[in-house]
Design an enzyme around this catalytic site. Sequence first.
Site, PDB file in Angstrom:
ATOM      1  CE  LYS A 165      10.536 -26.230 -11.519  1.00 60.69           C
ATOM      2  NZ  LYS A 165       9.385 -27.135 -11.673  1.00 60.69           N
TER       3      LYS A 165
HETATM    4  C1  LIG Z   1       8.350 -28.019 -11.339  1.00 62.23           C
HETATM    5  C2  LIG Z   1       8.365 -29.583 -11.368  1.00 62.23           C
HETATM    6  C3  LIG Z   1       7.428 -30.395 -11.966  1.00 62.23           C
HETATM    7  C4  LIG Z   1       6.292 -29.979 -12.607  1.00 62.23           C
HETATM    8  O1  LIG Z   1       6.307 -28.974 -13.706  1.00 62.23           O
HETATM    9  P1  LIG Z   1       5.225 -27.871 -13.716  1.00 62.23           P
HETATM   10  O2  LIG Z   1       5.602 -27.243 -15.032  1.00 62.23           O
HETATM   11  O3  LIG Z   1       5.046 -27.027 -12.791  1.00 62.23           O
HETATM   12  O4  LIG Z   1       3.849 -28.815 -14.006  1.00 62.23           O
HETATM   13  C5  LIG Z   1       7.796 -31.797 -11.806  1.00 62.23           C
HETATM   14  N1  LIG Z   1       8.753 -32.438 -10.958  1.00 62.23           N
HETATM   15  C6  LIG Z   1       9.567 -31.443 -10.533  1.00 62.23           C
HETATM   16  C7  LIG Z   1      10.758 -32.088  -9.849  1.00 62.23           C
HETATM   17  C8  LIG Z   1       9.306 -29.986 -10.470  1.00 62.23           C
HETATM   18  O5  LIG Z   1      10.337 -29.174  -9.823  1.00 62.23           O
END
Ligand SMILES: *Cc1c(COP(=O)(O)O)cnc(C)c1O
Length: 397
Positions: free
Chosen positions: A184
């Site tokens: 991210k």
């Molecule tokens: C990355 C993501 C999550 C979850 O985040 P984590 O930190 O990996 O638990 C939830 N929803 C979407 C759309 C994502 O891309």
Amino acid sequence: MDQPWLPYARATLADEDTQALASVIASEWVGPGPEVERFEAEFAARIGVQFAVAMSSGTAALHAAAHAVGVGAGDHVIVPTLTFCSTANVILFQGASPLLADVDAETLCLDPDDVASRITPETRAIVPVHYGGHPCDMDALCAIARERGIAVIEDATHAPGARYRDCAVGTLGDVACFSFHPAKHLTTGEGGIATTNDPQIAKRLQTFRNHGISADAQQRDHADAYSYEMVELGLNYRMSGLSAALGRAQLARLDAFLERRRELVHRLTKGLSGIVGVGLPVVRPDVEPAWHLFWIRTQERDELYHLLRNRGLGVNVHYRPVHQQPYYRARFGDRDGAFPNAEAAFRELLTLPLFPGMSDADADRVIHEVRNAVQITRAGSTGPALPLEVASCRASS
Ligand SMILES: *Cc1c(COP(=O)(O)O)cnc(C)c1O
């Protein structure tokens, strides 16, 4: 392969991050404590909200958010089927049902008309996912929610820093969730955060991430510190001080990261426009995306996927729709055909490399390889040959 592997995403880590970790270790606040509180205050200020509650992951933030707005047994929560499975899974963990909905054919964000058609008296919340960093049509979605008195949980994991009609993503619903997974915009190794302007929701987020132990009771019993009151069911979803230190160092560079993503998207868009049969991301006029993903759409997706990976590009597919995941098929039955826009997107989508550490030369390599792969695919196909270029008047649309 002489060229280095170019993944679709990569964390941007620098000396500032190393120093931040070294100083939190020196302070001995590696667990929960003041470093986490500082990160929360800085994140809230950056988004422009009153409260930010740090969690151990984006998934933990989504789970806590569902709890905080009152999602429980028997409730229905509307979730787009084109998302990471975590968005829907947390609803099941609350004993509620994820009511899947289709996405807009162009932006791939939750489609307000489809949402309106699926609402029932049991619907308790809507979870718009700002797909790829492009904000959802929040005016329409919030109007639906207000009319029925239901909550809006933004899944803003793709979109820190994105703006919708002059408002920051993360301030548009009752509560919003961000992720600090290394793929991210910002990373804390693993981590997440939930933002809200509602003090009640903030309190429920804090209690849920700490085993359901009431912060009020902790303060009341300060003189009697061995005693605590667990007032509701919760989990350990706390963020560590180590993660928060990394988060603070990363957050200081968010604007630079966003700017570099915009530059790269501009370059990729210019270099890839005008190829017949290859669609590029659409940006609605009233939004400023955060550009988590740069995607193309083509009916030759599978061929391109293999050709590009063989050329060292870590292209990927986001996402297999939730209703087509084996677990959801087994539990809720075969619903193929029920979400045509998401299903078409899943057949055609390909995520190309995009991260702030990419050089212009990396972006040019992506452009060159995609154009090459399209040409190879079409030269080998038995159907009528498609021209690679269209007339220049359409090239930049
Ligand atoms: C990355 C993501 C999550 C979850 O985040 P984590 O930190 O990996 O638990 C939830 N929803 C979407 C759309 C994502 O891309």
